[in-house]
Design a protein around this motif. Sequence first.
Motif, mmCIF file in Angstrom:
data_model
loop_
_atom_site.group_PDB
_atom_site.id
_atom_site.type_symbol
_atom_site.label_atom_id
_atom_site.label_comp_id
_atom_site.label_asym_id
_atom_site.label_seq_id
_atom_site.Cartn_x
_atom_site.Cartn_y
_atom_site.Cartn_z
ATOM 1 N N GLY A 193 2.892 7.768 -15.593
ATOM 2 C CA GLY A 193 2.940 6.322 -15.416
ATOM 3 C C GLY A 193 1.548 5.750 -15.287
ATOM 4 O O GLY A 193 0.550 6.474 -15.351
ATOM 5 N N PHE A 194 1.468 4.425 -15.109
ATOM 6 C CA PHE A 194 0.159 3.769 -15.019
ATOM 7 C C PHE A 194 0.164 2.688 -13.943
ATOM 8 O O PHE A 194 1.222 2.156 -13.559
ATOM 9 C CB PHE A 194 -0.244 3.177 -16.373
ATOM 10 C CG PHE A 194 0.619 2.033 -16.848
ATOM 11 C CD1 PHE A 194 0.303 0.715 -16.540
ATOM 12 C CD2 PHE A 194 1.761 2.278 -17.598
ATOM 13 C CE1 PHE A 194 1.094 -0.335 -16.973
ATOM 14 C CE2 PHE A 194 2.574 1.236 -18.035
ATOM 15 C CZ PHE A 194 2.232 -0.078 -17.722
ATOM 16 N N LEU A 195 -1.023 2.405 -13.469
ATOM 17 C CA LEU A 195 -1.266 1.304 -12.527
ATOM 18 C C LEU A 195 -2.322 0.391 -13.133
ATOM 19 O O LEU A 195 -3.266 0.862 -13.779
ATOM 20 C CB LEU A 195 -1.786 1.846 -11.191
ATOM 21 C CG LEU A 195 -0.872 2.766 -10.393
ATOM 22 C CD1 LEU A 195 -1.645 3.427 -9.252
ATOM 23 C CD2 LEU A 195 0.323 1.991 -9.852
ATOM 24 N N VAL A 196 -2.168 -0.883 -12.925
ATOM 25 C CA VAL A 196 -3.198 -1.853 -13.316
ATOM 26 C C VAL A 196 -3.811 -2.403 -12.038
ATOM 27 O O VAL A 196 -3.110 -2.967 -11.192
ATOM 28 C CB VAL A 196 -2.611 -2.980 -14.191
ATOM 29 C CG1 VAL A 196 -3.660 -4.064 -14.431
ATOM 30 C CG2 VAL A 196 -2.132 -2.400 -15.532
ATOM 31 N N LEU A 222 3.999 1.390 -12.831
ATOM 32 C CA LEU A 222 4.228 1.716 -11.423
ATOM 33 C C LEU A 222 3.615 0.715 -10.456
ATOM 34 O O LEU A 222 3.819 0.842 -9.250
ATOM 35 C CB LEU A 222 3.672 3.114 -11.133
ATOM 36 C CG LEU A 222 4.330 4.238 -11.930
ATOM 37 C CD1 LEU A 222 3.571 5.545 -11.738
ATOM 38 C CD2 LEU A 222 5.784 4.391 -11.528
ATOM 39 N N GLY A 223 2.872 -0.254 -10.962
ATOM 40 C CA GLY A 223 2.338 -1.252 -10.049
ATOM 41 C C GLY A 223 1.229 -2.083 -10.658
ATOM 42 O O GLY A 223 0.407 -1.579 -11.431
ATOM 43 N N ARG A 473 2.852 -2.814 -0.674
ATOM 44 C CA ARG A 473 3.475 -4.026 -1.213
ATOM 45 C C ARG A 473 3.522 -4.030 -2.742
ATOM 46 O O ARG A 473 4.423 -4.639 -3.332
ATOM 47 C CB ARG A 473 2.724 -5.271 -0.723
ATOM 48 C CG ARG A 473 2.917 -5.590 0.744
ATOM 49 C CD ARG A 473 2.389 -6.971 1.085
ATOM 50 N NE ARG A 473 0.931 -7.051 0.920
ATOM 51 C CZ ARG A 473 0.043 -6.756 1.872
ATOM 52 N NH1 ARG A 473 0.465 -6.342 3.074
ATOM 53 N NH2 ARG A 473 -1.248 -6.863 1.659
ATOM 54 N N HIS A 474 2.562 -3.401 -3.374
ATOM 55 C CA HIS A 474 2.398 -3.609 -4.819
ATOM 56 C C HIS A 474 2.570 -2.366 -5.675
ATOM 57 O O HIS A 474 2.502 -2.454 -6.902
ATOM 58 C CB HIS A 474 1.014 -4.220 -5.080
ATOM 59 C CG HIS A 474 0.809 -5.528 -4.384
ATOM 60 N ND1 HIS A 474 1.470 -6.684 -4.757
ATOM 61 C CD2 HIS A 474 0.044 -5.862 -3.308
ATOM 62 C CE1 HIS A 474 1.098 -7.674 -3.958
ATOM 63 N NE2 HIS A 474 0.245 -7.209 -3.073
ATOM 64 N N VAL A 475 2.779 -1.209 -5.058
ATOM 65 C CA VAL A 475 2.968 0.032 -5.798
ATOM 66 C C VAL A 475 4.267 0.675 -5.332
ATOM 67 O O VAL A 475 4.604 0.628 -4.139
ATOM 68 C CB VAL A 475 1.776 0.997 -5.570
ATOM 69 C CG1 VAL A 475 2.004 2.323 -6.304
ATOM 70 C CG2 VAL A 475 0.470 0.366 -6.035
ATOM 71 N N ASP A 476 4.984 1.304 -6.258
ATOM 72 C CA ASP A 476 6.239 1.982 -5.927
ATOM 73 C C ASP A 476 5.903 3.352 -5.349
ATOM 74 O O ASP A 476 5.903 4.371 -6.055
ATOM 75 C CB ASP A 476 7.102 2.107 -7.180
ATOM 76 C CG ASP A 476 8.513 2.562 -6.869
ATOM 77 O OD1 ASP A 476 8.738 3.090 -5.755
ATOM 78 O OD2 ASP A 476 9.391 2.411 -7.739
ATOM 79 N N LEU A 477 5.629 3.405 -4.037
ATOM 80 C CA LEU A 477 5.223 4.650 -3.396
ATOM 81 C C LEU A 477 6.338 5.690 -3.366
ATOM 82 O O LEU A 477 6.068 6.894 -3.449
ATOM 83 C CB LEU A 477 4.714 4.380 -1.970
ATOM 84 C CG LEU A 477 3.207 4.147 -1.835
ATOM 85 C CD1 LEU A 477 2.780 2.885 -2.558
ATOM 86 C CD2 LEU A 477 2.791 4.074 -0.384
#
Length: 486
Positions: A193-196, A222-223, A473-477
């Motif tokens: 997956g990726f995060l921005v 993912l976030g 709050r911003h990432v699907d941990l």
Amino acid sequence: MNARALMFQGTGSDVGKSLIVAGLARAYSNRGLIVRPFKPQNMSNNAAVTPDGGEIGRAQALQARAARVAPSVHMNPVLLKPQSDVGAQVVVQGRSRGNAKASEYQTLKPALMAAVLESYELLRTDADLVLVEGAGSASEINLRAGDIANMGFSRAADVPVILIGDIDRGGVIASLVGTRAVLPEDDAAMIRGFLVNRFRGDPALFAAGMEEIARRTGWAALGLIPFFPDARRLPAEDALGLEAAALAKPGAKLRIAVPILPRIANFDDLDPLEAEPSVEVIRLRPGTALPGNVDLVILPGSKSTIADLEDLRRHGWDIDLAAHVRRGGRVLGLCGGYQMLGRSIADPDGIEGPPATVPGLGLLDVDTVLTGEKRLVAVTGTAAGVPFSGYEMHMGVTEGPGRARPFALIDTEGPEGAVSEDGRVIGTYAHGLFTEDRQRAHWLASLGAAPSTLAYEAGVDETLDALAAHLERHVDLDRLLVLAAG
């Protein structure tokens, strides 16, 4: 214990990998997990001393703090400390293995993989989760052969990858999709997956962008992580952090000037001073003269003291510094800066380059001889009767009449450092002086500032907690944990 693991790689350098790993380490620690940070290979002159007398990248020490564990040499088994544009000191599991040019290092990497995997397995034995940080860009396919920092490690250790892109620098869609395009299929398959990172504005405006990246790459979104302004309160990983503009402080009472030399090391010594509302830290760039109205000049640490001293002279800062001292100004030399302040620096064994002896700035009555043995030790003591704690990390021995006027008393070893006869020029090997609130308050008071109320170390932990909450709050941990399980 069979720890889960997840690796965070980037589309480029300085996309926020170190910060995100630190925040996740604190977040998962808050959930009760035993977390260990790990970076197979790091390149930085900003290093930390570990309790067992080794050294690792400063970013991994911060990540260990975020995870509420002591730093270990196994958290960063290969550390490269640049000494020139083409060469670096190679530190393996906390100890120097000598110097290597970039071309030579490429031939060393396969042999270093064994140390990397050994350290990784040691960390896994007592952890629930290992958070691995890559280095540079995942798409550097020209360096893929023998790679130990990114996909080479991921494949060898079978650790799934999350890719991070930085939207603040622009082109994040192209950088993420382009990474997928250039990676070999076996490497691309490791990415889950990726995060921005560092988004500014209304997240709804980039929802279509996240969907398009996911569609073109096949990786899960993912976030989208909003910009975290308090990141400046945490130590930067490398000298890229010094490129950011200093915060304007119109109400500052003290002005401290710091020449930014090419091989500056352990520059996080400056962070507590920059955090003080009453202090303006002026970062002197090449071509900029030392202002005539500064209260203190700090010469920071250096990975190559003789070369940086040459640069200091090339820019005319030696002349400016002499004038500053004649006007009654004060100077503090830290580690390499301390060595520069003396009468001479000798390198008989060619540790930093061709064997040579060069004149120092002559502001302290001491001489330095560079030696091959590196001193790596945590220290506590007093300076001007005020406690401090820090560490020493240097090659070389400094002696001379100026040592009869020591700067500090180290608890286990006695006198340390040197002071000029008039007390205005000070040199010390102790890093971390200003993180101790009482020691920093003493310095500010001696320079005429009002008493400080800043609790620096507590502020670092508060920032790590805020960063953890930001990522919660911003990432699907929860999904990251599922992915880490393989």
